[in-house]
Design a protein around this motif. Structure first.
Motif, PDB file in Angstrom:
ATOM      1  N   MET A   5     -15.458  -7.843  18.114  1.00  0.00           N
ATOM      2  CA  MET A   5     -15.229  -6.735  17.208  1.00  0.00           C
ATOM      3  C   MET A   5     -14.098  -7.102  16.258  1.00  0.00           C
ATOM      4  SD  MET A   5     -14.402  -2.898  18.240  1.00  0.00           S
ATOM      5  CE  MET A   5     -13.779  -1.761  17.112  1.00  0.00           C
ATOM      6  N   ILE A   6     -14.301  -6.850  14.963  1.00  0.00           N
ATOM      7  CA  ILE A   6     -13.301  -7.143  13.944  1.00  0.00           C
ATOM      8  C   ILE A   6     -12.662  -5.844  13.515  1.00  0.00           C
ATOM      9  CG2 ILE A   6     -12.948  -8.027  11.626  1.00  0.00           C
ATOM     10  CD1 ILE A   6     -15.340  -9.848  12.084  1.00  0.00           C
ATOM     11  N   ASP A   7     -11.332  -5.833  13.451  1.00  0.00           N
ATOM     12  CA  ASP A   7     -10.602  -4.636  13.028  1.00  0.00           C
ATOM     13  C   ASP A   7      -9.634  -5.038  11.927  1.00  0.00           C
ATOM     14  OD1 ASP A   7      -9.734  -2.050  12.934  1.00  0.00           O
ATOM     15  OD2 ASP A   7      -8.280  -2.313  14.559  1.00  0.00           O
ATOM     16  N   ILE A   8      -9.946  -4.665  10.693  1.00  0.00           N
ATOM     17  CA  ILE A   8      -9.114  -5.026   9.546  1.00  0.00           C
ATOM     18  C   ILE A   8      -8.678  -3.745   8.850  1.00  0.00           C
ATOM     19  CG2 ILE A   8      -9.038  -6.232   7.348  1.00  0.00           C
ATOM     20  CD1 ILE A   8     -11.250  -8.057   8.417  1.00  0.00           C
ATOM     21  N   ASP A   9      -7.389  -3.642   8.589  1.00  0.00           N
ATOM     22  CA  ASP A   9      -6.825  -2.497   7.879  1.00  0.00           C
ATOM     23  C   ASP A   9      -6.230  -2.978   6.561  1.00  0.00           C
ATOM     24  OD1 ASP A   9      -7.404  -0.570   9.837  1.00  0.00           O
ATOM     25  OD2 ASP A   9      -5.638  -1.169  10.999  1.00  0.00           O
ATOM     26  N   PRO A  10      -6.060  -2.072   5.599  1.00  0.00           N
ATOM     27  CA  PRO A  10      -5.417  -2.473   4.344  1.00  0.00           C
ATOM     28  C   PRO A  10      -3.990  -2.962   4.610  1.00  0.00           C
ATOM     29  CG  PRO A  10      -6.368  -0.285   4.140  1.00  0.00           C
ATOM     30  CD  PRO A  10      -6.476  -0.679   5.566  1.00  0.00           C
ATOM     31  N   ASN A  11      -3.609  -4.008   3.893  1.00  0.00           N
ATOM     32  CA  ASN A  11      -2.288  -4.599   4.050  1.00  0.00           C
ATOM     33  C   ASN A  11      -1.450  -4.223   2.831  1.00  0.00           C
ATOM     34  OD1 ASN A  11      -0.064  -6.163   4.468  1.00  0.00           O
ATOM     35  ND2 ASN A  11      -1.177  -8.089   4.662  1.00  0.00           N
ATOM     36  N   ASP A  12      -0.424  -3.401   3.060  1.00  0.00           N
ATOM     37  CA  ASP A  12       0.411  -2.937   1.959  1.00  0.00           C
ATOM     38  C   ASP A  12       1.341  -4.007   1.408  1.00  0.00           C
ATOM     39  OD1 ASP A  12      -0.750  -0.498   2.188  1.00  0.00           O
ATOM     40  OD2 ASP A  12       0.915   0.436   3.262  1.00  0.00           O
ATOM     41  N   SER A  13       1.581  -5.050   2.161  1.00  0.00           N
ATOM     42  CA  SER A  13       2.533  -6.065   1.709  1.00  0.00           C
ATOM     43  C   SER A  13       1.890  -7.443   1.555  1.00  0.00           C
ATOM     44  CB  SER A  13       3.699  -6.154   2.705  1.00  0.00           C
ATOM     45  OG  SER A  13       3.210  -6.525   3.993  1.00  0.00           O
ATOM     46  N   GLY A  14       0.572  -7.500   1.484  1.00  0.00           N
ATOM     47  CA  GLY A  14      -0.133  -8.779   1.434  1.00  0.00           C
ATOM     48  C   GLY A  14      -0.052  -9.491   0.102  1.00  0.00           C
ATOM     49  N   LEU A  15       0.116  -8.761  -0.974  1.00  0.00           N
ATOM     50  CA  LEU A  15       0.159  -9.374  -2.305  1.00  0.00           C
ATOM     51  C   LEU A  15       1.449  -8.980  -3.011  1.00  0.00           C
ATOM     52  CD1 LEU A  15      -3.459  -8.666  -3.571  1.00  0.00           C
ATOM     53  CD2 LEU A  15      -2.534 -10.861  -2.884  1.00  0.00           C
ATOM     54  N   PRO A  16       2.003  -9.882  -3.788  1.00  0.00           N
ATOM     55  CA  PRO A  16       3.177  -9.494  -4.565  1.00  0.00           C
ATOM     56  C   PRO A  16       2.758  -8.538  -5.690  1.00  0.00           C
ATOM     57  CG  PRO A  16       2.528 -11.741  -5.080  1.00  0.00           C
ATOM     58  CD  PRO A  16       1.666 -11.290  -3.947  1.00  0.00           C
ATOM     59  N   GLY A  17       3.605  -7.575  -5.962  1.00  0.00           N
ATOM     60  CA  GLY A  17       3.331  -6.646  -7.054  1.00  0.00           C
ATOM     61  C   GLY A  17       2.612  -5.379  -6.638  1.00  0.00           C
ATOM     62  N   ILE A  18       2.382  -5.172  -5.342  1.00  0.00           N
ATOM     63  CA  ILE A  18       1.676  -3.967  -4.896  1.00  0.00           C
ATOM     64  C   ILE A  18       2.470  -2.713  -5.252  1.00  0.00           C
ATOM     65  CG2 ILE A  18       0.930  -2.698  -2.834  1.00  0.00           C
ATOM     66  CD1 ILE A  18      -1.014  -4.854  -3.571  1.00  0.00           C
ATOM     67  N   GLU A  19       3.777  -2.767  -5.064  1.00  0.00           N
ATOM     68  CA  GLU A  19       4.611  -1.599  -5.369  1.00  0.00           C
ATOM     69  C   GLU A  19       4.575  -1.273  -6.863  1.00  0.00           C
ATOM     70  OE1 GLU A  19       6.295   1.646  -4.244  1.00  0.00           O
ATOM     71  OE2 GLU A  19       5.754   0.106  -2.787  1.00  0.00           O
ATOM     72  N   GLN A  20       4.603  -2.299  -7.717  1.00  0.00           N
ATOM     73  CA  GLN A  20       4.518  -2.071  -9.156  1.00  0.00           C
ATOM     74  C   GLN A  20       3.146  -1.514  -9.534  1.00  0.00           C
ATOM     75  OE1 GLN A  20       5.675  -4.943  -7.829  1.00  0.00           O
ATOM     76  NE2 GLN A  20       7.840  -4.820  -8.370  1.00  0.00           N
ATOM     77  N   LEU A  21       2.110  -1.985  -8.846  1.00  0.00           N
ATOM     78  CA  LEU A  21       0.762  -1.483  -9.110  1.00  0.00           C
ATOM     79  C   LEU A  21       0.663   0.008  -8.750  1.00  0.00           C
ATOM     80  CD1 LEU A  21      -2.100  -2.160 -10.047  1.00  0.00           C
ATOM     81  CD2 LEU A  21      -2.629  -2.796  -7.693  1.00  0.00           C
ATOM     82  N   ARG A  22       1.291   0.405  -7.658  1.00  0.00           N
ATOM     83  CA  ARG A  22       1.314   1.819  -7.293  1.00  0.00           C
ATOM     84  C   ARG A  22       2.014   2.645  -8.365  1.00  0.00           C
ATOM     85  NH1 ARG A  22       2.681   1.961  -0.856  1.00  0.00           N
ATOM     86  NH2 ARG A  22       0.669   1.128  -0.212  1.00  0.00           N
ATOM     87  N   GLU A  23       3.104   2.143  -8.895  1.00  0.00           N
ATOM     88  CA  GLU A  23       3.816   2.855  -9.951  1.00  0.00           C
ATOM     89  C   GLU A  23       2.962   2.966 -11.209  1.00  0.00           C
ATOM     90  OE1 GLU A  23       7.745   1.398 -10.702  1.00  0.00           O
ATOM     91  OE2 GLU A  23       8.211   1.293  -8.565  1.00  0.00           O
ATOM     92  N   ILE A  24       2.235   1.903 -11.530  1.00  0.00           N
ATOM     93  CA  ILE A  24       1.362   1.924 -12.714  1.00  0.00           C
ATOM     94  C   ILE A  24       0.240   2.941 -12.523  1.00  0.00           C
ATOM     95  CG2 ILE A  24      -0.332   0.564 -14.006  1.00  0.00           C
ATOM     96  CD1 ILE A  24       1.526  -1.865 -13.531  1.00  0.00           C
ATOM     97  N   VAL A  25      -0.360   2.961 -11.336  1.00  0.00           N
ATOM     98  CA  VAL A  25      -1.442   3.915 -11.073  1.00  0.00           C
ATOM     99  C   VAL A  25      -0.912   5.342 -11.141  1.00  0.00           C
ATOM    100  CG1 VAL A  25      -3.049   4.745  -9.304  1.00  0.00           C
ATOM    101  CG2 VAL A  25      -2.861   2.309  -9.759  1.00  0.00           C
ATOM    102  N   GLY A  26       0.280   5.580 -10.608  1.00  0.00           N
ATOM    103  CA  GLY A  26       0.888   6.911 -10.701  1.00  0.00           C
ATOM    104  C   GLY A  26       1.144   7.313 -12.139  1.00  0.00           C
TER     105      GLY A  26
END
Length: 89
Positions: A1-22
């Protein structure tokens, strides 16, 4: 069984992307309000000038701007809902 969840820190710039989407969501809500105001003015002008075509377009504009505001405001909730549905499959 494979269990994969979203990784909030897997890529650089995720926090900036959240700010842009907001920021984009904020712009969408502001534009929805602007469209609502313009559509209401068109609706009022069409009604007062006995122009049913213009009044009808104003009514449709009011409905579309309200729907756009609802969709922009509920976007995160909708995505989370369908994410949970997808995880249950």
């Amino acid at each position: 069984m494979i269990d994969i969840d979203p990784n909030d820190s897997g890529l650089p710039g995720i926090e900036q992307l959240r700010e842009i989407v907001g920021a984009v969501m904020t712009v969408a809500l502001i534009l929805s309000v602007l469209a609502l105001i313009i559509s209401a003015i068109v609706w009022a002008y069409g009604s007062n000038s006995s122009n049913p075509n213009l009044a009808g377009r104003g009514k449709i504009g009011v409905l579309i701007s309200c729907a756009a505001a609802v969709l922009s405001g509920a976007a995160v909730t909708l995505v989370n809902f369908f994410w949970d549905v997808g995880q249950g499959i």
